[in-house]
Design a protein around this motif. Sequence first.
Motif, PDB file in Angstrom:
ATOM      1  N   GLY A   2       0.811  -1.207   0.000  1.00 55.99           N
ATOM      2  CA  GLY A   2       0.000   0.000   0.000  1.00 55.99           C
ATOM      3  C   GLY A   2       0.848   1.262   0.000  1.00 55.99           C
ATOM      4  O   GLY A   2       2.063   1.215   0.067  1.00 55.99           O
ATOM      5  N   LEU A   3       0.168   2.357  -0.054  1.00 54.34           N
ATOM      6  CA  LEU A   3       0.856   3.641  -0.121  1.00 54.34           C
ATOM      7  C   LEU A   3       1.281   4.082   1.272  1.00 54.34           C
ATOM      8  O   LEU A   3       0.445   4.259   2.146  1.00 54.34           O
ATOM      9  CB  LEU A   3      -0.072   4.678  -0.756  1.00 54.34           C
ATOM     10  N   ASN A   4       2.567   4.261   1.469  1.00 53.14           N
ATOM     11  CA  ASN A   4       3.086   4.630   2.774  1.00 53.14           C
ATOM     12  C   ASN A   4       3.559   6.074   2.828  1.00 53.14           C
ATOM     13  O   ASN A   4       4.411   6.426   3.624  1.00 53.14           O
ATOM     14  CB  ASN A   4       4.206   3.669   3.167  1.00 53.14           C
ATOM     15  N   VAL A   5       2.966   6.898   1.979  1.00 52.20           N
ATOM     16  CA  VAL A   5       3.317   8.308   1.953  1.00 52.20           C
ATOM     17  C   VAL A   5       3.049   8.937   3.321  1.00 52.20           C
ATOM     18  O   VAL A   5       3.778   9.818   3.759  1.00 52.20           O
ATOM     19  CB  VAL A   5       2.556   9.037   0.818  1.00 52.20           C
ATOM     20  N   HIS A   6       2.030   8.439   4.025  1.00 51.28           N
ATOM     21  CA  HIS A   6       1.674   8.964   5.343  1.00 51.28           C
ATOM     22  C   HIS A   6       2.778   8.702   6.365  1.00 51.28           C
ATOM     23  O   HIS A   6       2.831   9.358   7.387  1.00 51.28           O
ATOM     24  CB  HIS A   6       0.359   8.349   5.839  1.00 51.28           C
ATOM     25  N   LEU A  12      10.725  11.942   6.790  1.00 49.20           N
ATOM     26  CA  LEU A  12      11.751  12.744   6.118  1.00 49.20           C
ATOM     27  C   LEU A  12      11.713  14.186   6.608  1.00 49.20           C
ATOM     28  O   LEU A  12      12.752  14.786   6.894  1.00 49.20           O
ATOM     29  CB  LEU A  12      11.571  12.669   4.604  1.00 49.20           C
ATOM     30  N   ALA A  13      10.519  14.750   6.724  1.00 49.05           N
ATOM     31  CA  ALA A  13      10.391  16.149   7.165  1.00 49.05           C
ATOM     32  C   ALA A  13      10.893  16.327   8.598  1.00 49.05           C
ATOM     33  O   ALA A  13      11.633  17.270   8.884  1.00 49.05           O
ATOM     34  CB  ALA A  13       8.933  16.604   7.044  1.00 49.05           C
ATOM     35  N   GLN A  14      10.531  15.416   9.492  1.00 47.11           N
ATOM     36  CA  GLN A  14      10.951  15.525  10.895  1.00 47.11           C
ATOM     37  C   GLN A  14      12.466  15.411  11.046  1.00 47.11           C
ATOM     38  O   GLN A  14      13.036  15.933  11.993  1.00 47.11           O
ATOM     39  CB  GLN A  14      10.263  14.448  11.749  1.00 47.11           C
ATOM     40  N   ASN A  15      13.104  14.719  10.117  1.00 49.45           N
ATOM     41  CA  ASN A  15      14.559  14.555  10.164  1.00 49.45           C
ATOM     42  C   ASN A  15      15.288  15.597   9.301  1.00 49.45           C
ATOM     43  O   ASN A  15      16.474  15.451   9.023  1.00 49.45           O
ATOM     44  CB  ASN A  15      14.938  13.129   9.735  1.00 49.45           C
ATOM     45  N   HIS A  16      14.563  16.625   8.886  1.00 51.31           N
ATOM     46  CA  HIS A  16      15.142  17.754   8.134  1.00 51.31           C
ATOM     47  C   HIS A  16      15.817  17.325   6.838  1.00 51.31           C
ATOM     48  O   HIS A  16      16.830  17.900   6.434  1.00 51.31           O
ATOM     49  CB  HIS A  16      16.106  18.565   9.010  1.00 51.31           C
ATOM     50  N   VAL A  17      15.262  16.297   6.192  1.00 49.52           N
ATOM     51  CA  VAL A  17      15.767  15.869   4.882  1.00 49.52           C
ATOM     52  C   VAL A  17      15.174  16.817   3.846  1.00 49.52           C
ATOM     53  O   VAL A  17      13.975  17.083   3.852  1.00 49.52           O
ATOM     54  CB  VAL A  17      15.358  14.407   4.582  1.00 49.52           C
ATOM     55  N   ASP A 116       6.217  24.652  -2.523  1.00 56.47           N
ATOM     56  CA  ASP A 116       5.906  24.259  -1.149  1.00 56.47           C
ATOM     57  C   ASP A 116       4.427  23.960  -1.086  1.00 56.47           C
ATOM     58  O   ASP A 116       3.614  24.743  -1.592  1.00 56.47           O
ATOM     59  CB  ASP A 116       6.216  25.400  -0.170  1.00 56.47           C
ATOM     60  N   GLN A 117       4.095  22.820  -0.513  1.00 50.45           N
ATOM     61  CA  GLN A 117       2.693  22.439  -0.445  1.00 50.45           C
ATOM     62  C   GLN A 117       2.500  21.460   0.698  1.00 50.45           C
ATOM     63  O   GLN A 117       3.325  20.575   0.908  1.00 50.45           O
ATOM     64  CB  GLN A 117       2.281  21.790  -1.757  1.00 50.45           C
ATOM     65  N   GLU A 118       1.407  21.612   1.419  1.00 49.00           N
ATOM     66  CA  GLU A 118       1.092  20.618   2.440  1.00 49.00           C
ATOM     67  C   GLU A 118       0.566  19.393   1.711  1.00 49.00           C
ATOM     68  O   GLU A 118      -0.385  19.476   0.931  1.00 49.00           O
ATOM     69  CB  GLU A 118       0.065  21.148   3.429  1.00 49.00           C
ATOM     70  N   THR A 119       1.224  18.279   1.934  1.00 48.52           N
ATOM     71  CA  THR A 119       0.898  17.049   1.236  1.00 48.52           C
ATOM     72  C   THR A 119       0.629  15.962   2.258  1.00 48.52           C
ATOM     73  O   THR A 119       1.517  15.619   3.036  1.00 48.52           O
ATOM     74  CB  THR A 119       2.073  16.652   0.320  1.00 48.52           C
ATOM     75  N   PHE A 120      -0.569  15.453   2.266  1.00 47.72           N
ATOM     76  CA  PHE A 120      -0.965  14.436   3.239  1.00 47.72           C
ATOM     77  C   PHE A 120      -0.614  14.899   4.656  1.00 47.72           C
ATOM     78  O   PHE A 120      -0.097  14.146   5.466  1.00 47.72           O
ATOM     79  CB  PHE A 120      -0.339  13.079   2.907  1.00 47.72           C
ATOM     80  N   GLY A 121      -0.859  16.195   4.917  1.00 44.03           N
ATOM     81  CA  GLY A 121      -0.649  16.755   6.247  1.00 44.03           C
ATOM     82  C   GLY A 121       0.779  17.157   6.567  1.00 44.03           C
ATOM     83  O   GLY A 121       1.072  17.547   7.692  1.00 44.03           O
TER      84      GLY A 121
END
Length: 165
Positions: A2-6, A12-17, A116-121
Amino acid sequence: MGLNVHKFLPLLAQNHVRFIVIGGVAATVHGSARATFDVDVVYARDPENIRNLVAALGPYQPYLRGAPPGLPFQWDERTIQAGLNFTLTTTLGNLDLLGEVAAGGPYEQLLPYSQDQETFGVPCRIVTLEKLIQLKRAAGRPKDLEIIAELQALLEERRAKESGS
């Protein structure tokens, strides 16, 4: 799986990637109805970003997708610096980490063609619809060519709305 984008995008964002979402997830964000089962990102290849990437994914057992079990693969900064594009399987699902992409180049070259866009929160960068179409054309795989007509229709619809017709 399944899709694990969530799972991937917040990780990635929390780890400043620093990364730009491309592929099927970007197509979905732009309005595509097609399902996608992996996450494709172009990542910045500077030492700090590579360190952050190693830290973010390390706990999730990244391994080369399709490689025979037992193949010596070390997920570390040296491996990423020596390589470029990695199609990975992890305990969170499949992730394609691309150091550069056909018709898009590396992260820095693709940056002006992202927003920049909010994507899946999760706040992150997504490749523009116009550039996504170019990337799909350049990839030239049957699955990429199939989605181009849908993406082109979405682009034409968006342009018609913007011009007020």
